[in-house]
Every structure is written in structure tokens, then in C-alpha cells.
Write a protein that holds these residues in place. Structure first.
Motif, mmCIF file in Angstrom:
data_model
loop_
_atom_site.group_PDB
_atom_site.id
_atom_site.type_symbol
_atom_site.label_atom_id
_atom_site.label_comp_id
_atom_site.label_asym_id
_atom_site.label_seq_id
_atom_site.Cartn_x
_atom_site.Cartn_y
_atom_site.Cartn_z
ATOM 1 N N UNK A 123 0.831 -1.206 0.000
ATOM 2 C CA UNK A 123 0.000 0.000 0.000
ATOM 3 C C UNK A 123 0.863 1.253 0.000
ATOM 4 N N UNK A 124 1.884 1.263 0.846
ATOM 5 C CA UNK A 124 2.781 2.425 0.924
ATOM 6 C C UNK A 124 3.486 2.646 -0.411
ATOM 7 N N UNK A 168 -7.936 -0.297 9.292
ATOM 8 C CA UNK A 168 -7.411 0.850 8.555
ATOM 9 C C UNK A 168 -7.848 0.779 7.097
ATOM 10 N N UNK A 169 -7.695 -0.400 6.478
ATOM 11 C CA UNK A 169 -8.097 -0.536 5.085
ATOM 12 C C UNK A 169 -9.612 -0.425 4.938
ATOM 13 N N UNK A 170 -10.347 -0.936 5.904
ATOM 14 C CA UNK A 170 -11.803 -0.756 5.888
ATOM 15 C C UNK A 170 -12.150 0.727 5.895
ATOM 16 N N UNK A 171 -11.418 1.510 6.671
ATOM 17 C CA UNK A 171 -11.749 2.923 6.837
ATOM 18 C C UNK A 171 -11.518 3.738 5.573
ATOM 19 N N UNK A 172 -10.699 3.230 4.669
ATOM 20 C CA UNK A 172 -10.395 3.980 3.446
ATOM 21 C C UNK A 172 -11.671 4.337 2.697
ATOM 22 N N UNK A 173 -12.613 3.412 2.637
ATOM 23 C CA UNK A 173 -13.842 3.658 1.891
ATOM 24 C C UNK A 173 -15.085 3.665 2.781
ATOM 25 N N UNK A 174 -14.909 3.808 4.076
ATOM 26 C CA UNK A 174 -16.060 3.819 4.977
ATOM 27 C C UNK A 174 -16.620 5.232 5.091
ATOM 28 N N UNK A 175 -17.832 5.337 5.635
ATOM 29 C CA UNK A 175 -18.460 6.654 5.759
ATOM 30 C C UNK A 175 -18.180 7.294 7.113
ATOM 31 N N UNK A 176 -17.585 6.557 8.065
ATOM 32 C CA UNK A 176 -17.341 7.133 9.382
ATOM 33 C C UNK A 176 -16.422 8.350 9.277
ATOM 34 N N UNK A 177 -16.671 9.362 10.081
ATOM 35 C CA UNK A 177 -15.817 10.560 10.056
ATOM 36 C C UNK A 177 -14.392 10.219 10.498
#
Length: 281
Positions: free
Chosen positions: A68-69, A157-166
Motif C-alpha cells: 500500500x505504501x 485501517x483498510x476498511x476505513x479507506x472507503x467507509x463513511x465514518x468521520x
């Protein structure tokens, strides 16, 4: 691995490890729903989500992060993992958490693949990770829970890339995970000093969350007042995430961010859901 998609495809074909990410259940304040936010489409489904492909062991987590990096920070070019760690941006808490987890997994990965590396069971609950390449000693001791948390951090972390959470919500969950990771590690050694500690301005229950989409509120004197029984002000027992529309925008406000049953209108902007965001920035 030339792109993020190939990294994900690699994980899909691997056996998976236990994941310690928040379990989410819907909580309604009324026996019959009366408007509000239909939450279920927004929630991460632990059993069926594509992100279940991110359940893997620590060395695979490193491969994911490293790939990813290399994809996101192409300007780094060919470099060692230590040079990569040093070059990672550390301008905010999210970036600092990311870089420190990469740092830990880097040592684990080195011990895992190097002929001089050692990963051995030291006790019923402790693993010894070690590799010596003069003049540097790479080593740490970590529990089973710590190893699972490292993978869980990467997966979330990878989930958060496309999640709607602030972003503040994601950051608080990751900060809680990182704090617990640090508590599961002793005697960490690499080229630098001790692992860094970070103070989180908001502590969220990373183990379990309630999601509520039908709480009603009134606006008065610059605050939004939520109509909820006093029992729900206990954030320890009820770590609730409130999904609601204010104006035309969706917001997700954790119970822990409220002052009892109210929140300042000036403070809710940071809790705006990232409905139209492809990834956090």
C-alpha cells in the motif's frame, strides 16, 4: 505488487486470522421506527463484508501495508523498509499511528523471513520475535492478543479507506487499538528509541458499538439536544453511535463525544459522514 487491487486479491487467497474490530448492533429508541436514518446499509457487516478478506496474520499485514505504501507514495522509489518508515508522513495522529504499526510489523516481518530471524513461543501467552544484524538488534515480545490486534489494526485501517465514518471516529478506534497493542508488547528494539505513545482526545469502545438511527433532537442556544433516557448517557454501558440528518447532511456522532444529551452545533462538522468520499484525506 503493483497496485492496491492486487494487494487485496492476494489477501483473498490466504487463510485468515482472528479479527478484533468493533462489533456493531442496531439500537432503536422506539418500538416502531418513526423516520430517522436507515442504518443497516451503512454498517460494516462482519460476516459478509469484502473486508473479511483482510483477516490475515502479522506478516501478511506487513505485506499489505508495504504494498500500500509503495502504491500511494510512489515518490519514495526503491528504498529499505527503515527508509520507508522514516519517510512516511507523520503530520497528524492518524499518520503517526499508521507509521508506528508499520514499524512494529516491519520488525516482525524481518524476523519471519530472515534466515537469522527467530519467532518462538516463550510462554503460554508470549512470543519472542528476534533478529540480530550487527550492530542493530531487532526484537520484541508480544502476546497472542497483540499479534491479533496488529492484524486487526491493518484490517480496520483498510476498511476505513472507503467507509463513511468521520475521520475523528476512525482515528479514535485506531488509537484505542494502538494503545492496546502497546500494552501487549515489551522489550521493543530497532534502530530508533521506544515505541511512541499518543494521547487520544476521545476514547471509544473499540470492542462493541450500538448504532442508533431514530433518536430525535431539538435545536436550542447553539446546541442539539437529543431525546434519550438518562440511562443512555452512560457511555460505558451504551457506546452508541447516533446517525442523524442535520440539514441535508448525514452525521455520525458517538455517545462519548456528547455532553450528556447535547452537542454543540459548532462541534458537529467534524462528525459529518463521508458519504461521498472514496477514501479519507
Amino acid at each position: 505488487m503493483k497496485n492496491i487491487a492486487s494487494i487485496f486479491n492476494y489477501a483473498l487467497n490466504q487463510d485468515t486470522a482472528q479479527l478484533f474490530v468493533p462489533e456493531v448492533q442496531e439500537l432503536s429508541f422506539h418500538s416502531k421506527r418513526q423516520g430517522g436514518v436507515k442504518i443497516l446499509p451503512f454498517l460494516r457487516q462482519n460476516e459478509t463484508s469484502d473486508y473479511s478478506s483482510l483477516l490475515f496474520d502479522p506478516w501478511r499485514s506487513y505485506v499489505m501495508l508495504d504494498g500500500y505504501i509503495s502504491t500511494v507514495y510512489e515518490e519514495l522509489g526503491p528504498c529499505t523498509s527503515y527508509e520507508k518508515y522514516r519517510a512516511l508522513p507523520k503530520n497528524n495522529r492518524m499518520e503517526k499511528l499508521f507509521s508506528e504499526v508499520y514499524r512494529i510489523l516491519r520488525v516482525y516481518h524481518m524476523a519471519f523471513i530472515h534466515e537469522k530471524g527467530i519467532i518462538e513461543r516463550e510462554s503460554t501467552m508470549l512470543w519472542h520475535v528476534d533478529m540480530v544484524t550487527n550492530p542493530t538488534v531487532y526484537s520484541f515480545r508480544i502476546t497472542d492478543i497483540g499479534l491479533n490486534l496488529l492484524s486487526s489494526f491493518v484490517s480496520y485501517y483498510f476498511y476505513s479507506v472507503n467507509s463513511i465514518e468521520p475521520i475523528p471516529y476512525i482515528e479514535a478506534i485506531l488509537a484505542s487499538m494502538y494503545s492496546d497493542i502497546i500494552n501487549q508488547i515489551v522489550d521493543f528494539h530497532d534502530e530508533d528509541a521506544d515505541l511512541r505513545l499518543f494521547h487520544s482526545p476521545l476514547h471509544l469502545n473499540r470492542h462493541f458499538r450500538y448504532a442508533n438511527g431514530n433518536a430525535t433532537f431539538t435545536q436550542e442556544d447553539g446546541f442539539l439536544y437529543f431525546e434519550k433516557d438518562e440511562i443512555y448517557n452512560d457511555c460505558g454501558r451504551f457506546p452508541i453511535d447516533f446517525y442523524f440528518y442535520y440539514g441535508n447532511d448525514l452525521y455520525i456522532v458517538p455517545n462519548e463525544a456528547m455532553d450528556s444529551n447535547k452537542i454543540s452545533i459548532n462541534d458537529i462538522s467534524k462528525w459529518k459522514a463521508r458519504v461521498d468520499k472514496g477514501r479519507y484525506k
